[in-house]
Structures are given as C-alpha cells and as structure tokens.
Write an enzyme that holds these catalytic residues in place. Structure first.
Site, PDB file in Angstrom:
ATOM      1  N   GLU A  59      -0.595  -3.806   8.207  1.00 16.53           N
ATOM      2  CA  GLU A  59      -1.351  -4.833   8.935  1.00 16.53           C
ATOM      3  C   GLU A  59      -2.775  -4.808   8.415  1.00 16.53           C
ATOM      4  OE1 GLU A  59      -0.918  -4.210  13.154  1.00 16.53           O
ATOM      5  OE2 GLU A  59       1.275  -4.442  13.052  1.00 16.53           O
ATOM      6  N   ALA A  73      -4.069  -1.546   9.462  1.00 15.01           N
ATOM      7  CA  ALA A  73      -3.133  -0.411   9.421  1.00 15.01           C
ATOM      8  C   ALA A  73      -2.457  -0.397   8.055  1.00 15.01           C
ATOM      9  CB  ALA A  73      -2.100  -0.531  10.542  1.00 15.01           C
ATOM     10  N   SER A 106      -2.898   2.687   5.046  1.00 16.53           N
ATOM     11  CA  SER A 106      -2.459   4.083   4.903  1.00 16.53           C
ATOM     12  C   SER A 106      -2.072   4.667   6.261  1.00 16.53           C
ATOM     13  CB  SER A 106      -3.583   4.931   4.283  1.00 16.53           C
ATOM     14  OG  SER A 106      -3.796   4.527   2.946  1.00 16.53           O
ATOM     15  N   GLN A 153      -5.685  -0.383 -25.962  1.00 16.94           N
ATOM     16  CA  GLN A 153      -6.549   0.258 -26.956  1.00 16.94           C
ATOM     17  C   GLN A 153      -5.932   0.175 -28.359  1.00 16.94           C
ATOM     18  OE1 GLN A 153      -9.437   1.308 -25.906  1.00 16.94           O
ATOM     19  NE2 GLN A 153     -10.208   2.042 -27.873  1.00 16.94           N
ATOM     20  N   GLU A 172       3.428   0.840  -1.510  1.00 18.97           N
ATOM     21  CA  GLU A 172       4.349   1.847  -0.937  1.00 18.97           C
ATOM     22  C   GLU A 172       3.641   3.189  -0.720  1.00 18.97           C
ATOM     23  OE1 GLU A 172       8.472   1.930  -1.460  1.00 18.97           O
ATOM     24  OE2 GLU A 172       8.604  -0.182  -1.974  1.00 18.97           O
TER      25      GLU A 172
HETATM   26  N1  CAA Z   1      11.320  11.080   7.206  1.00 21.78           N
HETATM   27  C1  CAA Z   1      11.616  11.150   8.523  1.00 21.78           C
HETATM   28  N2  CAA Z   1      10.677  11.180   9.475  1.00 21.78           N
HETATM   29  C2  CAA Z   1       9.390  11.130   9.092  1.00 21.78           C
HETATM   30  C3  CAA Z   1       8.998  11.051   7.728  1.00 21.78           C
HETATM   31  C4  CAA Z   1      10.028  11.036   6.777  1.00 21.78           C
HETATM   32  N3  CAA Z   1       9.757  10.960   5.482  1.00 21.78           N
HETATM   33  N4  CAA Z   1       7.661  11.007   7.660  1.00 21.78           N
HETATM   34  C5  CAA Z   1       7.210  11.080   8.916  1.00 21.78           C
HETATM   35  N5  CAA Z   1       8.251  11.128   9.782  1.00 21.78           N
HETATM   36  C6  CAA Z   1       8.202  11.262  11.231  1.00 21.78           C
HETATM   37  C7  CAA Z   1       7.519  12.592  11.553  1.00 21.78           C
HETATM   38  O1  CAA Z   1       8.455  13.630  11.553  1.00 21.78           O
HETATM   39  C8  CAA Z   1       6.900  12.343  12.903  1.00 21.78           C
HETATM   40  O2  CAA Z   1       7.846  12.547  13.922  1.00 21.78           O
HETATM   41  P1  CAA Z   1       7.707  13.875  14.864  1.00 21.78           P
HETATM   42  O3  CAA Z   1       6.449  13.637  15.664  1.00 21.78           O
HETATM   43  O4  CAA Z   1       8.959  13.860  15.659  1.00 21.78           O
HETATM   44  O5  CAA Z   1       7.590  15.044  13.951  1.00 21.78           O
HETATM   45  C9  CAA Z   1       6.569  10.850  12.865  1.00 21.78           C
HETATM   46  O6  CAA Z   1       7.372  10.271  11.820  1.00 21.78           O
HETATM   47  C10 CAA Z   1       5.125  10.614  12.558  1.00 21.78           C
HETATM   48  O7  CAA Z   1       4.831  11.234  11.314  1.00 21.78           O
HETATM   49  P2  CAA Z   1       3.391  11.736  10.915  1.00 21.78           P
HETATM   50  O8  CAA Z   1       2.815  12.513  12.057  1.00 21.78           O
HETATM   51  O9  CAA Z   1       3.510  12.408   9.583  1.00 21.78           O
HETATM   52  O10 CAA Z   1       2.629  10.353  10.798  1.00 21.78           O
HETATM   53  P3  CAA Z   1       1.151  10.031  10.338  1.00 21.78           P
HETATM   54  O11 CAA Z   1       0.604   9.008  11.253  1.00 21.78           O
HETATM   55  O12 CAA Z   1       0.389  11.312  10.117  1.00 21.78           O
HETATM   56  O13 CAA Z   1       1.376   9.275   8.943  1.00 21.78           O
HETATM   57  C11 CAA Z   1       1.673   9.024   6.560  1.00 21.78           C
HETATM   58  C12 CAA Z   1       1.901   9.848   7.832  1.00 21.78           C
HETATM   59  C13 CAA Z   1       2.464   9.775   5.512  1.00 21.78           C
HETATM   60  C14 CAA Z   1       0.202   8.962   6.172  1.00 21.78           C
HETATM   61  C15 CAA Z   1       2.252   7.603   6.753  1.00 21.78           C
HETATM   62  O14 CAA Z   1       1.485   6.839   7.670  1.00 21.78           O
HETATM   63  C16 CAA Z   1       2.351   6.844   5.463  1.00 21.78           C
HETATM   64  O15 CAA Z   1       3.307   7.001   4.694  1.00 21.78           O
HETATM   65  N6  CAA Z   1       1.356   5.945   5.162  1.00 21.78           N
HETATM   66  C17 CAA Z   1       1.423   5.059   4.041  1.00 21.78           C
HETATM   67  C18 CAA Z   1       2.118   3.795   4.431  1.00 21.78           C
HETATM   68  C19 CAA Z   1       2.765   3.106   3.289  1.00 21.78           C
HETATM   69  O16 CAA Z   1       3.365   3.720   2.421  1.00 21.78           O
HETATM   70  N7  CAA Z   1       2.668   1.785   3.313  1.00 21.78           N
HETATM   71  C20 CAA Z   1       3.291   1.004   2.309  1.00 21.78           C
HETATM   72  C21 CAA Z   1       3.682  -0.305   2.890  1.00 21.78           C
HETATM   73  S1  CAA Z   1       5.078  -1.020   2.109  1.00 21.78           S
HETATM   74  C22 CAA Z   1       4.565  -1.702   0.646  1.00 21.78           C
HETATM   75  O17 CAA Z   1       3.536  -1.455   0.139  1.00 21.78           O
HETATM   76  C23 CAA Z   1       5.639  -2.465   0.021  1.00 21.78           C
HETATM   77  C24 CAA Z   1       5.393  -3.559  -0.899  1.00 21.78           C
HETATM   78  O18 CAA Z   1       4.715  -4.515  -0.643  1.00 21.78           O
HETATM   79  C25 CAA Z   1       6.145  -3.543  -2.150  1.00 21.78           C
END
Ligand code: CAA
Length: 394
Positions: free
Chosen positions: A130, A133, A135, A344, A371
């Site tokens: 978003e 929202a 990272s 280059q 991603e």
């Molecule tokens: N598998 C299963 N569960 C997972 C997981 C995984 N890989 N990663 C996290 N979770 C679960 C955690 O276990 C946690 O649950 P519990 O509380 O039960 O343990 C819950 O999800 C929350 O996880 P975090 O506490 O780790 O969450 P966070 O808020 O600290 O965020 C982050 C972690 C890795 C930074 C995550 O927000 C992230 O990946 N951010 C990047 C987002 C992203 O990749 N966006 C891309 C958008 S898509 C795109 O770009 C596509 C396109 O256009 C081509």
C-alpha cells in the site's frame, strides 16, 4: 543412484529450456524493444506464451495447467527474461497472484480460479503493498468487514503488477484491527477479488525506469462486496499466506534476474567478438576478457543458487525461506552488476537505445526492489539463520 546425471538438469528440464528459448527468440524477442520504447503491454508475447501453455506453467494438471514443477517454472521465466523482462512478468505474476489460493485456498476456490488461470480466462495479480505499507507489509490499512454472507473491502493497494490486465487479484486486508501491534499480522486475511467486482478500479500506470511493458498501477477498492467463500484460508491467516507465497515466488524473481543477466552476457560476448579497435576485436584484450569472465562466473553462481532454491520450493523444505531470499538477493545484485558491465563492454553504443543492454540494465534494477527489497531479504535470511533451522538440516 539417481537416474539423472549428478548435479545436472534432467532431460525434461533441458527440453523445456529449448522449447521456451525457441518460442522466445521467434515470438517475444522481436517485440521487446518496441514494448519498452512505447511502454506498451507485450500482447504478442502474452498470446504466444498462452498458446504454448507457458503463461502460468505452475498450475497443477488437476486444474488444467501444464503442471510444471518449481524448477521448470524458473527455467520458463529465466528464458523469457533473457529476451524481455516485461514479458517474463506474465508467468511470474500469475504464479505470485495464484500461489495464495494454491497454498491456503479451499478446494472450491482452487478449482474455480486455478482452472480459469490455466485456461487463459484471466491473469492473477497480488495485492499486498500500500502507499504507506511497503517493506512493513503488516502495516496495511485496507479493511475487510464481514456483513452477513459477504465481505466488504475498502482501501488502496499500490505497485500492483499487471493491474488492470489481470482478471483476478489476491488482496490482503485487515479483518481484525483490534490485535495488539505485536500480533497485528494475525488480524490480516486474504481474499480473491475479481476485476469485474463492483467498486474495483485502477490508477494511472506508473512511469517507471524499466519493465515498462508490464503495467504497474494502484488498485482501488471502494466498498467492494464479495461472497464469504472468496476468503483464502481461515480468517487471520492472510499475512502468513502472503509470506509463504513470497518464499516460493522470490525464487521466480531470482529467475528473472538470472535471465536478464544472461541476455546481457550473451549480447556483450557477441559484440566483443565483432567490435574492432586498435586493429583487432576487443574480445582479444585481456582487460575485456577479465570483465566477461567475471560476468559469466557470477551469472552461473546465481543460477545454481536459484535452481537449488527452486528444488526447495518444489519439496517445501524448511529452509526455503532462507533460500528464496538468498537467491533473490544474490541473483538481483548480480543482474544489476552484470547488465551495467554489459553497457560498459559496448561503450557509447551500450548507452543508447539502439542496443538492448541499456534496457536490460534498467529492467534489472527492479529485481533488487520488488518482492521485498534486498535489505528486507537480509532481514529474512538473518531471522532464519538465527532461528537455527539451517543447522537442524542434514
Ligand atoms: N512463512 C510463514 N509464516 C511467516 C513467514 C514465512 N516465511 N514470515 C513471517 N511469518 C509469520 C511469522 O511467523 C509471524 O507469525 P507468529 O507471530 O505466529 O510468529 C507473522 O507472520 C508475522 O511475521 P513477522 O513478525 O516476521 O512480521 P514483520 O512485520 O516483522 O515483517 C517482513 C517481516 C519480513 C519485513 C515482511 O513484512 C516482509 O517480507 N516485507 C516485505 C514485503 C514484500 O516483500 N513486499 C513485496 C510485495 S509483492 C511485489 O513486489 C510483487 C510484484 O509486484 C511483482
């Protein structure tokens, strides 16, 4: 003993590479420059990929798909990206958008939507990010409120690849805003939204540095009412599904990165053998040879890590989270370096739009960002390393 030669692709995987390469040379590459120049959807590529069943190769056969495994899907995406990154987003985003349904959806939802995707009725986009929202994906504000037998969705999703072109959208939304901030992810659920649902509309296409043929737009959800059975999995599991999806699809971004880098290496090699300076081909100069050698070496290392990650994706190994992030992070950094070095090698010519390497350099940049930025990948890798999962493995 394995029936396959040790540490080599199976004959089937090699055959898939040859088939995709032939198709791409004939029906994707000829339009890549025009698609970029005019920032237009690669319709010729879309039609050719669909006719050959490469538009969403990951869909299992039971839903009418090609049933490609994760490695075969990586090879398809890699080969398309070798000639046109924007076109490679067709199979990549179809996998990204539909993976939540495949991983967590009910059997009815899978049957309905995966069948439509496989048959070519419509593509699938993924709506997580978003405006505020990115990272911090769990900070999303889009709401889904239960109303009788329906859910009503409201909010704005941003950076949505193939928005407007896709018929189907996986949308992550907050269903329970009352969770404490430490557990906010548990208040998020995932849904399938259709382009034709009332209240769905799209923003203007973003004006991007690269992947210009792949439309990136905002998706607006204005009181979008959908039946309750469009929820993907249980209420409150949407964030976990979104993260599990990315574990698999970061491998496909790595594949794009390997592909675009290989395209740049191939072009730089042929140019270096043709281009004459000081009375001989520039390929004869050791300074150039060292540059080319590094380019080839790094692309191969990125490819091997990507294929190793694809194996983990297919098997659903515990360390996929690490491998998906590592492959995406490493391969995208390699793609940026290698495409820049290809420019280059071509010197002034490389800097013009008369040659494809400047497009490849612009296209490569996004693989370090989408991603999950490569900074986020390092968070993901470090967390899994520190969790000890790696050391539990044989
Ligand atoms: N598998 C299963 N569960 C997972 C997981 C995984 N890989 N990663 C996290 N979770 C679960 C955690 O276990 C946690 O649950 P519990 O509380 O039960 O343990 C819950 O999800 C929350 O996880 P975090 O506490 O780790 O969450 P966070 O808020 O600290 O965020 C982050 C972690 C890795 C930074 C995550 O927000 C992230 O990946 N951010 C990047 C987002 C992203 O990749 N966006 C891309 C958008 S898509 C795109 O770009 C596509 C396109 O256009 C081509």
């Amino acid at each position: 003993m394995s029936e396959y030669p040790l540490f080599a692709l199976s004959e089937e995987h090699q055959a898939i590479r040859e088939a995709v390469r032939d198709l791409c040379e004939a029906k994707v590459a000829p339009y890549a420059a025009d698609v970029d120049e005019n920032a237009r959807y690669p319709q010729e590529a879309a039609d050719a990929l669909q006719a050959a069943d490469f538009h969403a190769p990951h869909v299992p056969e039971e839903y009418g798909g090609a049933g490609a495994d994760a490695l075969a899907t990586v090879i398809v995406i890699e080969e398309i990206a070798r000639v046109c990154m924007a076109s490679s987003l067709i199979p990549a985003v179809n996998k990204l958008g539909s993976m939540p349904v495949l991983l967590s959806g009910s059997e009815e939802l899978r049957k309905k939507y995966l069948t439509k995707l496989a048959s070519g009725e419509g593509g699938f986009s993924y709506c997580l990010s978003e405006p505020d929202a990115g990272s911090d994906a769990a900070a999303m504000k889009t709401r889904a409120v239960r109303d009788g037998d329906d859910w009503v969705l409201d909010g704005v999703k941003r950076w949505i690849t193939n928005a407007g072109v896709s018929e189907y959208y996986t949308v992550m939304a907050v269903t329970d805003p009352d969770h404490p901030s430490s557990a906010r992810a548990k208040g998020i659920s995932a849904f399938v939204v259709e382009k034709s649902d009332e209240g769905v509309s799209f923003g203007a296409p973003e004006k991007k540095l690269g992947i210009k043929g792949s439309p990136t737009r905002e998706v607006y959800l204005d009181q979008v009412r959908i039946p309750a059975d469009r929820i993907i999995g249980e209420e409150g599991t949407g964030f976990e599904t979104a993260m599990r999806t990315l574990d698999h699809t970061r491998v496909t971004i790595a594949a794009q990165a390997v592909g675009v880098a290989q395209g740049a290496v191939d072009y730089a090699l042929s140019y270096a053998k043709e281009r004459q300076q000081f009375g001989k081909p520039i390929a004869d100069f050791q300074g150039l040879q060292f540059l080319l050698a590094d380019m080839g070496m790094k692309v191969e290392a990125a490819r091997q890590l990507t294929y190793a990650a694809a194996g983990r994706s297919e098997r659903g190994d515990k360390d996929l989270t690490f491998f998906g992030a590592a492959a995406k992070c490493y391969a995208s950094d390699v793609a940026m370096e290698v495409t820049t070095n290809a420019v280059q090698v071509l010197g002034g010519y490389g800097y013009t739009r008369d040659y494809p390497v400047e497009r490849m350099m612009r296209d490569a940049k996004i693989t370090q960002i989408y991603e999950g930025t490569n900074q986020v990948q390092r968070i993901v890798m470090a967390r899994q390393l520190l969790s000890g999962i790696q050391s539990e493995l044989p």
